[in-house]
Motif scaffolding. Structure first.
Motif, mmCIF file in Angstrom:
data_model
loop_
_atom_site.group_PDB
_atom_site.id
_atom_site.type_symbol
_atom_site.label_atom_id
_atom_site.label_comp_id
_atom_site.label_asym_id
_atom_site.label_seq_id
_atom_site.Cartn_x
_atom_site.Cartn_y
_atom_site.Cartn_z
ATOM 1 N N PHE A 82 53.586 -71.003 45.715
ATOM 2 C CA PHE A 82 53.863 -71.912 44.592
ATOM 3 C C PHE A 82 53.050 -73.213 44.594
ATOM 4 O O PHE A 82 53.094 -73.944 43.607
ATOM 5 C CB PHE A 82 55.361 -72.240 44.570
ATOM 6 C CG PHE A 82 55.793 -73.062 45.766
ATOM 7 C CD1 PHE A 82 55.903 -72.478 47.016
ATOM 8 C CD2 PHE A 82 56.062 -74.410 45.643
ATOM 9 C CE1 PHE A 82 56.270 -73.224 48.126
ATOM 10 C CE2 PHE A 82 56.428 -75.158 46.750
ATOM 11 C CZ PHE A 82 56.529 -74.557 47.997
ATOM 12 N N ARG A 83 52.349 -73.526 45.669
ATOM 13 C CA ARG A 83 51.536 -74.751 45.620
ATOM 14 C C ARG A 83 50.204 -74.404 44.967
ATOM 15 O O ARG A 83 49.135 -74.494 45.578
ATOM 16 C CB ARG A 83 51.325 -75.316 47.030
ATOM 17 C CG ARG A 83 52.600 -75.770 47.736
ATOM 18 C CD ARG A 83 53.193 -77.033 47.131
ATOM 19 N NE ARG A 83 54.320 -77.542 47.929
ATOM 20 C CZ ARG A 83 55.309 -78.277 47.431
ATOM 21 N NH1 ARG A 83 55.346 -78.592 46.143
ATOM 22 N NH2 ARG A 83 56.270 -78.711 48.214
ATOM 23 N N THR A 84 50.306 -73.960 43.721
ATOM 24 C CA THR A 84 49.135 -73.477 42.991
ATOM 25 C C THR A 84 49.178 -74.008 41.563
ATOM 26 O O THR A 84 50.245 -74.367 41.053
ATOM 27 C CB THR A 84 49.156 -71.927 42.906
ATOM 28 O OG1 THR A 84 50.340 -71.537 42.199
ATOM 29 C CG2 THR A 84 49.160 -71.279 44.287
ATOM 30 N N SER A 85 48.024 -74.020 40.925
ATOM 31 C CA SER A 85 47.978 -74.454 39.525
ATOM 32 C C SER A 85 48.732 -73.458 38.644
ATOM 33 O O SER A 85 49.295 -73.839 37.618
ATOM 34 C CB SER A 85 46.531 -74.592 39.072
ATOM 35 O OG SER A 85 45.837 -73.399 39.355
ATOM 36 N N GLU A 86 48.776 -72.191 39.060
ATOM 37 C CA GLU A 86 49.485 -71.178 38.280
ATOM 38 C C GLU A 86 50.984 -71.500 38.208
ATOM 39 O O GLU A 86 51.599 -71.425 37.140
ATOM 40 C CB GLU A 86 49.304 -69.774 38.905
ATOM 41 C CG GLU A 86 47.903 -69.196 38.801
ATOM 42 C CD GLU A 86 46.910 -69.745 39.837
ATOM 43 O OE1 GLU A 86 47.327 -70.540 40.717
ATOM 44 O OE2 GLU A 86 45.717 -69.391 39.773
ATOM 45 N N PHE A 87 51.554 -71.873 39.343
ATOM 46 C CA PHE A 87 52.984 -72.195 39.331
ATOM 47 C C PHE A 87 53.242 -73.527 38.618
ATOM 48 O O PHE A 87 54.237 -73.677 37.898
ATOM 49 C CB PHE A 87 53.565 -72.221 40.753
ATOM 50 C CG PHE A 87 55.059 -72.426 40.777
ATOM 51 C CD1 PHE A 87 55.908 -71.451 40.275
ATOM 52 C CD2 PHE A 87 55.618 -73.595 41.277
ATOM 53 C CE1 PHE A 87 57.294 -71.646 40.266
ATOM 54 C CE2 PHE A 87 57.002 -73.799 41.279
ATOM 55 C CZ PHE A 87 57.833 -72.811 40.766
ATOM 56 N N SER A 88 52.342 -74.467 38.787
ATOM 57 C CA SER A 88 52.479 -75.746 38.070
ATOM 58 C C SER A 88 52.537 -75.512 36.561
ATOM 59 O O SER A 88 53.310 -76.173 35.853
ATOM 60 C CB SER A 88 51.305 -76.668 38.395
ATOM 61 O OG SER A 88 51.362 -77.081 39.742
#
Lengths: 357, 357
Positions: free
Chosen positions: A26-32
């Motif tokens: 989750f520390r990704t731009s996708e999850f953001s």
């Protein structure tokens, strides 16, 4: 099992199918990006004013109730709590624990709040008001417009627990001038429990940013700062947040919040019509679309809950404490249909024939 | 995506399939029975002493770290914090917020704690010690036996954050005399994030019951009381608790905790062998089986994370803060195989050929 409780409720197919997927890192731009969509849709559905923000707390609704009080009130405040049952009482306990001075307006079970009960507090220097717009334990929906007018004319900071009412009853955060609104994942959002949501208007953001809260986990300043980039300070319930995302988009795709509210309202009316003439009393003076509270005239409410569970494969919602044997509740939230209502009513009619109701 | 992060990690088929199910109503004897099983298996796997208890918190690992400090320490205590990175620092911040007097033993990145560093604190009247047995941010597994001996000879209350180490490294709560042990759902338990777990021995229970904690959500006394009947004070993440139940039973069925630890250890050794000769340094002086921390010699660690994600469909675990460009980590937790290790190593070798490593 057919689930007529008030949460967890039945989820849609898309929500269940996401539950089966591996939980992504989750520390990704996708999850953001998912979190940003969640922010936008929650604010849209709550009709939050321009400049509002949302924080997702990994925790029960109570976690967000406590976080809201801790981050918005101090010992310098003087707040009114509308206490009509278990959840009003929870706000009382939270204020007591955190040393927030309060006055409670205690209501009898099933009773609505009246203008007359509020008026004595006009002009008395109160700085805040806490209300569970729908007191879930007794099934009473308060007159939120009346409370809003009181808050506006007294310039009172207004916190609304809308956990069991959000998406079930009409709600306009901007018009009501609600400063903080609290929502849960497992009520009309119909996702698994584990996430609660705090919506803050600009006035609330100012308050939160000015208070030095004695908590790491419930530090909303920190959550807001991380939220700017679509992230959370600590590992959140990533799976449930993805389910919330799918569910919010699903509601939007089939017509938005008004459509969902009227769907739930239809189910509630249908159920209330179908039980007419049965040995129940509805004591609530003002019902939410979310719940029908039933007072059985002849049998213990808790026995009815147990029989429906064990012999008919149906969950209804029992009560605890003093109301345990007096009241049970039928929820109208989540993936339910009018056919499900018929199934439940037929089960209760069968119990009646058997002398169990 | 192939997931080599340190959480959320890949879940087993049974855990995923429960994720697809409707979440049941939980104020029932059926759900209580599941919670009781969870209690027993968690205590068994942690080798908790007779008379211990378990509390499941709906929240991140940080929620349980904070709850443990708040419920076990007061301003009258004087605690030592082993601070070797992000999570050690988190205990420091929690103690600061709650006014718990502390001394931190600050370690350089990658360094183990030595006997010489602890000795000066012998006989200095410390009442507690906080340690992250595996400092996840840098991949250092502390010598817990040495710390345990210090705590025993100084009669110090001993709190162990085992979030990323539980089920990955040998651990014996009873022998170590650990009073509180903290566990997370999304590490080697390999369930979705959203639940953290606090195991308390009888000494911890006594302490918790004697402290008046200023929190409703983190009131462990209340959680313990509800736990007696297999329930929680507030709606928990019921779905994740059911997944934890299936996962604990799965571990038990295939040989228990030792088997799972050795499976993870095998994967770690296999990976560490396969990357020999590649342009990485392993700086950790003492590694957990859970994680291999890699310091790339030529490239930014964060760039490697992004390339593996975007071009190879593989998540490795990036670091934040000062370590962002210096270190990334490979997790060995969850449903991974030696073939998965090969896939990752091949991807990194391909990056090497392309001059990206």
């Amino acid at each position: 099992m057919l689930n007529f409780t008030i949460g967890p409720v039945q989820s849609s197919d898309i929500v269940c199918s996401i539950g089966a997927e591996q939980v992504p890192y989750f520390r990704t731009s996708e999850f953001s990006a998912i979190m940003k969509e969640n922010d936008e849709l929650v604010m849209k559905f709550a009709k939050a004013p321009e400049g509002s923000r949302v924080v997702f707390i990994t925790g029960s609704g109570t976690a967000s109730m406590e976080a809201a009080v801790m981050n918005c009130f101090t010992e310098q405040d003087k707040v009114i709590i509308i206490n009509g049952g278990t959840f009003g009482n929870r706000f009382v306990e939270i204020c007591r624990i955190h040393g927030v001075p309060f006055t409670e307006i205690k209501l009898e079970t099933g009773k609505a709040l009246t203008e007359e009960q509020l008026q004595p507090y006009d002009g008395c220097g109160y700085t805040g008001l806490l209300v569970n717009v729908h007191e879930t334990s007794t099934g009473v929906l308060y007159n939120i417009d009346m409370i809003s007018r009181f808050c506006k004319r007294n310039d009172v900071f207004f916190i609304v627990d809308a956990i069991s009412s959000f998406l079930a009853d009409s709600f306009n955060m901007a018009e009501l001038g609600a400063d903080v609104v609290i929502v849960g994942s497992q009520k009309a959002l119909a996702c698994p429990p584990g996430i609660s949501i705090i919506i803050m208007n600009p006035k609330a953001l100012e308050r939160v940013n000015s208070i030095d809260v004695k908590s790491m986990y419930f530090n909303l300043k920190d959550a807001l700062k991380n939220g700017e980039r679509g992230q959370t300070p600590f590992t959140p319930a990533v799976g449930i947040l993805r389910q919330i995302n799918a569910r919010l988009k699903e509601i939007e795709a089939v017509g938005g919040v008004e459509k969902e509210i009227s769907r739930i309202a239809d189910l509630a009316v249908d159920f209330r019509n179908k039980i007419m003439g049965m040995p129940f009393e509805i004591v609530s003076e003002s019902m939410s679309n979310a719940v029908t509270p039933l007072y059985p005239l002849k049998t213990s409410a808790h026995d009815i809950f147990e029989t429906l569970k064990d012999e008919y494969g149906i969950w209804v919602c029992p009560n605890g404490g003093d109301l345990k044997d007096k009241v049970f509740r039928i929820g109208h939230l989540g993936a339910l249909t009018k056919e499900d209502n018929t199934t439940l009513v037929n089960a209760m009619k069968d119990m009646q024939k058997r002398g169990l109701l």
